[in-house]
Design an enzyme around this catalytic site. Structure first.
Site, short mmCIF file in Angstrom:
data_model
loop_
_atom_site.label_atom_id
_atom_site.label_comp_id
_atom_site.label_asym_id
_atom_site.label_seq_id
_atom_site.Cartn_x
_atom_site.Cartn_y
_atom_site.Cartn_z
N THR A 297 0.72 -0.59 -0.21
CA THR A 297 -0.02 -0.33 -0.02
C THR A 297 0.51 1.45 0.28
O THR A 297 1.82 1.38 0.66
CB THR A 297 -1.22 0.07 1.04
OG1 THR A 297 -1.68 -0.85 1.06
CG2 THR A 297 -2.26 1.11 1.08
N PHE A 299 1.28 4.91 0.37
CA PHE A 299 1.05 6.26 1.63
C PHE A 299 0.91 7.45 0.87
O PHE A 299 2.57 7.39 1.22
CB PHE A 299 1.40 5.97 2.91
CG PHE A 299 -0.06 4.47 3.60
CD1 PHE A 299 1.11 3.09 3.53
CD2 PHE A 299 -1.03 4.81 4.56
CE1 PHE A 299 0.48 2.38 4.02
CE2 PHE A 299 -1.36 3.29 5.17
CZ PHE A 299 -1.13 2.16 4.58
O1 LIG Z 1 -7.13 -0.92 8.06
C1 LIG Z 1 -6.15 -0.10 7.81
O2 LIG Z 1 -5.35 -1.02 8.59
C2 LIG Z 1 -4.97 0.65 6.90
O3 LIG Z 1 -4.22 0.97 8.29
C3 LIG Z 1 -6.37 1.15 6.04
C4 LIG Z 1 -5.77 0.14 4.58
C5 LIG Z 1 -6.01 0.57 3.11
O4 LIG Z 1 -6.96 1.50 3.47
O5 LIG Z 1 -6.24 0.48 2.08
C6 LIG Z 1 -3.89 1.00 4.26
C7 LIG Z 1 -3.50 -0.59 4.44
C8 LIG Z 1 -4.39 -1.92 3.55
O6 LIG Z 1 -3.93 -1.99 2.52
C9 LIG Z 1 -5.59 -1.94 4.17
C10 LIG Z 1 -6.55 -1.00 4.76
#
Ligand SMILES: O=C(O)C(=O)C[C@]1(C(=O)O)C=C[C@@H](O)C=C1
Length: 426
Positions: A297, A299
């Site tokens: 992911t 950020f």
């Molecule tokens: O729910 C979490 O733990 C988050 O940090 C959010 C979140 C997102 O929004 O994509 C962050 C990373 C992962 O892809 C899954 C969920």
């Protein structure tokens, strides 16, 4: 925490030169918000307002000192209490000197250059807002972005934006895209609606676990809850695990784990991190259940002020624009980058909230309706580079709205894929 040294003269020249040329004006007010001098208001406003705050705090403090002195009974002028500190008054009209417990004077230290840096504003620890509760991947991303920062959980993305805008936090770290689930559209929309700047990015390998209360077996499960992105990232693995369970979306992964634990749910599992399992006392039923071992992911790190773009390391720039009046806008915009050998790393479109539908008169067919879009592009160049400045100057000609969301160092850290297939623990 990233500390960037002051810019070279080229980027400063650029700031001054570009400032007036790329401001985009709506009929009555300035609508473009660009860092890097595209809109001088925000750049100077941030510093200006904090300085004003500081000056007014000083004024309040000194007025307190004066009123303390005036209120002091006769004979007590030598020691006064100012904001809880004992103060020796050496001269009624001049300076108040703090004293320590041994009655020795404690002299104020002169400000240094680091006291003047825009952040952190409250003590030395950056306060970093993220969405979710402890154990969320966003918390890990905040820690990767600002290892010495204090992570501040927020219940919604919007709250994280506001926390920074209202000076409750110094930074926000928010997900924008995932290698399996795609874009996190909400944050694209919020980037446009709020006035924060992207000052960096972090890529976080996301390794999901299936968590349940101790003693629960996967055959007992009727429900799996998690963040919608996490559910999407584990879709095939959940099927392969043979679970006969409904999937339900909740606000964040760690919040799902907390919910299972707090409500003692023996028929419900959560998809979350191993850290969430530890924090909320759950057992790991299956480990590494993301559909792709390279699940990552991305950020973005957000701040009230932009950083000064540089050229001594790879930078990325994020922009958002709306169509202009002419035809083939997107083609022309993409060409502006292609002709300068600037690679695009991301393109995303979102419906234009303020004018979602365009009505076009067509003599032969009657009235046609098209959706209007905002386009988000990330490209691999720094706004300190002339080719990027020229590309944007050209883009501006074809668009009715253009905003630079940020020009920031790329996250170049390699990540190790987690083990290749889901491992069932029980
Ligand atoms: O729910 C979490 O733990 C988050 O940090 C959010 C979140 C997102 O929004 O994509 C962050 C990373 C992962 O892809 C899954 C969920």
């Amino acid at each position: 925490m990233q500390t960037l040294t002051p810019p070279g003269s080229n980027s400063l020249n650029y700031l001054n030169r570009a400032r007036p040329s790329l401001i985009r004006v709506a009929p009555t007010r300035l609508v473009v918000k660009c860092g890097y001098g595209f809109e001088s208001a925000s750049f100077s406003q941030g510093f200006g307002s904090s300085r004003a705050d500081w000056q007014s705090s000083c004024a309040i403090l000194s007025s307190k000192v004066i009123s303390q002195k005036e209120d002091s009974p006769a004979g007590e002028n030598n020691i006064a209490a100012v904001n809880g500190h004992k103060t020796a008054v050496t001269d009624l009209n001049l300076v108040h000197i703090k004293v320590d417990e041994n009655n020795k004077p404690v002299l104020p230290k002169p400000l240094t250059i680091s006291d003047l840096s825009p952040a952190p504003m409250h003590g030395s620890q950056l306060r970093v807002a993220y969405q979710g509760v402890p154990g969320a991947y966003s918390e890990a991303a905040a820690g990767k972005a600002y290892p010495k920062g204090e992570a501040i959980p927020c219940d919604q993305f919007e709250v994280a934006f506001q926390a920074v805008e209202l000076w409750i936090a110094d930074r926000a770290v928010l997900p924008v895209e995932n290698s399996l689930g795609g874009s996190i559209h909400r944050n694209y929309d919020l980037l446009l609606r709020h006035r924060l700047h992207i000052v960096g990015e972090v890529q976080l390998p996301v390794h999901h676990c299936l968590l349940a209360l101790p003693g629960v077996r996967k055959e007992y499960l009727k429900r799996v809850i998690s963040h919608p992105q996490a559910l999407a990232q584990c879709e095939h693995s959940l099927t392969k695990l043979g679970l006969n369970a409904a999937r339900e979306a909740v606000d964040d992964t760690a919040g799902a784990a907390e919910f299972v634990a707090a409500n003692n749910l023996r028929d419900t599992a959560a998809i979350a991190s191993a850290r969430a399992a530890e924090l909320y006392g759950l057992q790991v039923l299956a480990d590494g259940i993301q559909d792709d071992p390279n699940n990552v992911t991305r950020f973005v790190m957000l701040a009230r002020e932009p950083i000064i773009p540089r050229t001594d390391r790879p930078f990325k720039t994020s922009i958002v624009f709306a169509h202009g009046k002419g035809t083939s806008t997107l083609f022309k915009v993409l060409s502006a980058f292609a002709f300068r050998n600037i690679s695009l790393t991301k393109i995303e479109s979102r419906p234009h909230r303020n004018c979602p539908i365009r009505v076009v008169d067509d003599e032969s067919e009657g009235t046609a309706k098209h959706f209007e879009y905002m386009f988000y592009i990330d490209f691999e160049a720094s706004m300190a580079e002339v080719r990027a400045q020229n590309a944007l100057a050209e883009v501006q000609e074809f668009t009715s709205f253009l905003r630079v969301l940020g020009s920031y160092p790329m996250d170049m850290t390699p990540w190790n894929p987690s083990s290749s297939c889901p491992q069932e623990i029980n």
